[in-house]
Write a protein that holds these residues in place. Structure first.
Motif, PDB file in Angstrom:
ATOM      1  N   PHE A  64       0.845  -1.168  -0.127  1.00 22.06           N
ATOM      2  CA  PHE A  64       0.122  -0.082  -0.195  1.00 22.06           C
ATOM      3  C   PHE A  64       0.723   1.351  -0.015  1.00 22.06           C
ATOM      4  N   THR A  65       1.899   1.122   0.711  1.00 25.40           N
ATOM      5  CA  THR A  65       2.923   2.216   0.612  1.00 25.40           C
ATOM      6  C   THR A  65       3.417   2.762  -0.755  1.00 25.40           C
ATOM      7  N   THR A  66       3.303   1.935  -1.664  1.00 27.67           N
ATOM      8  CA  THR A  66       3.578   2.162  -3.135  1.00 27.67           C
ATOM      9  C   THR A  66       2.637   2.977  -3.775  1.00 27.67           C
ATOM     10  N   TRP A  67       1.462   2.640  -3.526  1.00 31.12           N
ATOM     11  CA  TRP A  67       0.030   3.124  -4.211  1.00 31.12           C
ATOM     12  C   TRP A  67      -0.149   4.578  -3.346  1.00 31.12           C
ATOM     13  N   LYS A  68       0.378   4.620  -2.067  1.00 27.15           N
ATOM     14  CA  LYS A  68       0.346   5.792  -1.587  1.00 27.15           C
ATOM     15  C   LYS A  68       1.277   6.983  -2.067  1.00 27.15           C
ATOM     16  N   ALA A  69       2.191   6.414  -2.509  1.00 27.82           N
ATOM     17  CA  ALA A  69       3.185   7.398  -3.230  1.00 27.82           C
ATOM     18  C   ALA A  69       2.822   7.848  -4.534  1.00 27.82           C
ATOM     19  N   TRP A  70       2.254   6.921  -5.412  1.00 29.43           N
ATOM     20  CA  TRP A  70       1.737   7.412  -6.574  1.00 29.43           C
ATOM     21  C   TRP A  70       0.338   8.186  -6.153  1.00 29.43           C
ATOM     22  N   ILE A  71      -0.378   7.927  -5.588  1.00 32.29           N
ATOM     23  CA  ILE A  71      -1.493   9.079  -5.262  1.00 32.29           C
ATOM     24  C   ILE A  71      -1.073  10.227  -4.902  1.00 32.29           C
ATOM     25  N   LEU A  72      -0.064  10.397  -3.923  1.00 31.15           N
ATOM     26  CA  LEU A  72       0.776  11.698  -3.556  1.00 31.15           C
ATOM     27  C   LEU A  72       1.114  12.587  -5.039  1.00 31.15           C
ATOM     28  N   ALA A  73       1.956  11.868  -5.715  1.00 29.02           N
ATOM     29  CA  ALA A  73       2.181  12.232  -7.123  1.00 29.02           C
ATOM     30  C   ALA A  73       0.988  12.865  -7.920  1.00 29.02           C
ATOM     31  N   MET A  74      -0.094  12.050  -7.938  1.00 29.86           N
ATOM     32  CA  MET A  74      -1.082  12.412  -8.834  1.00 29.86           C
ATOM     33  C   MET A  74      -1.831  13.564  -8.199  1.00 29.86           C
ATOM     34  N   GLN A  75      -1.723  13.717  -6.932  1.00 30.77           N
ATOM     35  CA  GLN A  75      -2.592  15.018  -6.098  1.00 30.77           C
ATOM     36  C   GLN A  75      -1.696  16.037  -6.465  1.00 30.77           C
ATOM     37  N   THR A  76      -0.480  15.737  -6.405  1.00 31.07           N
ATOM     38  CA  THR A  76       0.452  16.914  -6.588  1.00 31.07           C
ATOM     39  C   THR A  76       0.412  17.497  -8.026  1.00 31.07           C
ATOM     40  N   GLY A  77       0.373  16.497  -9.002  1.00 36.15           N
ATOM     41  CA  GLY A  77       0.216  17.294 -10.415  1.00 36.15           C
ATOM     42  C   GLY A  77      -1.156  17.727 -10.625  1.00 36.15           C
ATOM     43  N   SER A  78      -2.157  17.089 -10.307  1.00 36.31           N
ATOM     44  CA  SER A  78      -3.566  17.775 -10.180  1.00 36.31           C
ATOM     45  C   SER A  78      -3.710  19.136  -9.368  1.00 36.31           C
ATOM     46  N   ALA A  79      -2.931  19.231  -8.242  1.00 33.65           N
ATOM     47  CA  ALA A  79      -2.968  20.777  -7.723  1.00 33.65           C
ATOM     48  C   ALA A  79      -2.123  21.574  -8.676  1.00 33.65           C
ATOM     49  N   LEU A  80      -1.110  21.272  -9.155  1.00 32.35           N
ATOM     50  CA  LEU A  80      -0.179  22.196 -10.017  1.00 32.35           C
ATOM     51  C   LEU A  80      -0.981  22.565 -11.228  1.00 32.35           C
ATOM     52  N   PHE A  81      -1.556  21.813 -11.809  1.00 30.36           N
ATOM     53  CA  PHE A  81      -2.449  21.946 -13.000  1.00 30.36           C
ATOM     54  C   PHE A  81      -3.434  22.928 -12.703  1.00 30.36           C
ATOM     55  N   ALA A  82      -4.296  22.661 -11.615  1.00 31.36           N
ATOM     56  CA  ALA A  82      -5.496  23.403 -10.983  1.00 31.36           C
ATOM     57  C   ALA A  82      -4.786  25.024 -10.876  1.00 31.36           C
ATOM     58  N   ALA A  83      -3.804  25.069 -10.225  1.00 31.00           N
ATOM     59  CA  ALA A  83      -3.062  26.334  -9.937  1.00 31.00           C
ATOM     60  C   ALA A  83      -2.708  26.957 -11.130  1.00 31.00           C
ATOM     61  N   GLY A  84      -2.377  26.486 -12.140  1.00 28.87           N
ATOM     62  CA  GLY A  84      -1.931  26.958 -13.282  1.00 28.87           C
ATOM     63  C   GLY A  84      -3.115  27.669 -14.324  1.00 28.87           C
ATOM     64  N   ARG A  85      -4.276  26.949 -13.891  1.00 27.36           N
ATOM     65  CA  ARG A  85      -5.400  27.563 -14.648  1.00 27.36           C
ATOM     66  C   ARG A  85      -6.115  28.802 -14.051  1.00 27.36           C
ATOM     67  N   VAL A  86      -5.647  29.320 -13.029  1.00 28.05           N
ATOM     68  CA  VAL A  86      -6.230  30.548 -12.283  1.00 28.05           C
ATOM     69  C   VAL A  86      -5.193  31.604 -12.643  1.00 28.05           C
ATOM     70  N   THR A  87      -6.086  32.894 -12.541  1.00 32.06           N
ATOM     71  CA  THR A  87      -5.087  34.129 -12.977  1.00 32.06           C
ATOM     72  C   THR A  87      -4.833  34.820 -11.597  1.00 32.06           C
ATOM     73  N   GLU A  88      -5.838  34.584 -10.546  1.00 34.49           N
ATOM     74  CA  GLU A  88      -5.766  35.550  -9.290  1.00 34.49           C
ATOM     75  C   GLU A  88      -6.458  34.457  -8.312  1.00 34.49           C
ATOM     76  N   GLY A  89      -5.987  34.684  -7.302  1.00 29.45           N
ATOM     77  CA  GLY A  89      -6.419  34.157  -5.784  1.00 29.45           C
ATOM     78  C   GLY A  89      -5.871  33.017  -5.681  1.00 29.45           C
ATOM     79  N   THR A  90      -6.451  32.057  -4.814  1.00 29.14           N
ATOM     80  CA  THR A  90      -5.671  30.636  -4.505  1.00 29.14           C
ATOM     81  C   THR A  90      -6.468  29.480  -4.817  1.00 29.14           C
ATOM     82  N   VAL A  91      -5.998  28.529  -4.864  1.00 27.47           N
ATOM     83  CA  VAL A  91      -6.862  27.163  -5.133  1.00 27.47           C
ATOM     84  C   VAL A  91      -6.542  26.421  -4.091  1.00 27.47           C
ATOM     85  N   THR A  92      -7.503  25.524  -3.813  1.00 30.23           N
ATOM     86  CA  THR A  92      -7.396  24.694  -2.452  1.00 30.23           C
ATOM     87  C   THR A  92      -7.641  23.118  -3.230  1.00 30.23           C
ATOM     88  N   CYS A  93      -6.564  22.602  -2.752  1.00 27.29           N
ATOM     89  CA  CYS A  93      -6.520  21.144  -3.340  1.00 27.29           C
ATOM     90  C   CYS A  93      -6.028  20.178  -2.356  1.00 27.29           C
TER      91      CYS A  93
END
Length: 143
Positions: A64-93
């Motif tokens: 399960f620790t391996t999958w937790k690491a992949w989950i963390l990478a996926m969440q990080t990527g999703s957060a960065l892409f979400a932040a890249g789409r906004v021009t002002e304010g903050t993004v909660t991820c």
């Protein structure tokens, strides 16, 4: 007929010791994600590297620790892409270093959907973890 796709061998001597700095760097980047442009720049590469190192230590990806690491990478990527789409304010991820999240990997997702639809999966491979294909982790991850 079942087709087996073998995995090639990797050197795994001192993997835990060698991967420790990679894991520490990923944790450090995530800790500064909200405040540091440098950490935002490094976070995805470091979390992906950490996930890959987990696979080196766990080549059949049945821990399960391996999958937790992949989950963390996926969440990080999703957060960065979400932040890249906004021009002002903050993004909660959701980026949970305790490993809670959602695993969504393309080929695995397609295989799971096919299996769920009643189609037989006639491929055996360490690249396609049976535990996930057969929903063995259901209930262990709060997505």
């Amino acid at each position: 007929m079942v087709t087996h796709i073998a995995r090639h061998d990797f050197a795994t001597v001192n993997v835990s010791e060698t991967m420790a700095p990679v894991l520490a760097s990923a944790e450090e980047a995530l800790a500064g994600l909200a405040t540091s442009e440098f950490d935002r720049y490094d976070a995805l590469a470091l979390t992906l590297a950490a996930a890959k190192w987990h696979c080196l230590q766990d080549p059949v990806a049945d821990r399960f620790t391996t999958w937790k690491a992949w989950i963390l990478a996926m969440q990080t990527g999703s957060a960065l892409f979400a932040a890249g789409r906004v021009t002002e304010g903050t993004v909660t991820c959701r980026i949970d270093v305790n490993g809670e999240g959602l695993v969504a990997l393309g080929p695995l997702a397609i295989a799971c959907m096919a299996r769920d639809a009643g189609m037989p999966i006639e491929v055996e491979s360490e690249y396609l973890p049976q535990e996930l294909l057969e929903f063995g982790w259901v209930g262990e991850v709060d997505a």
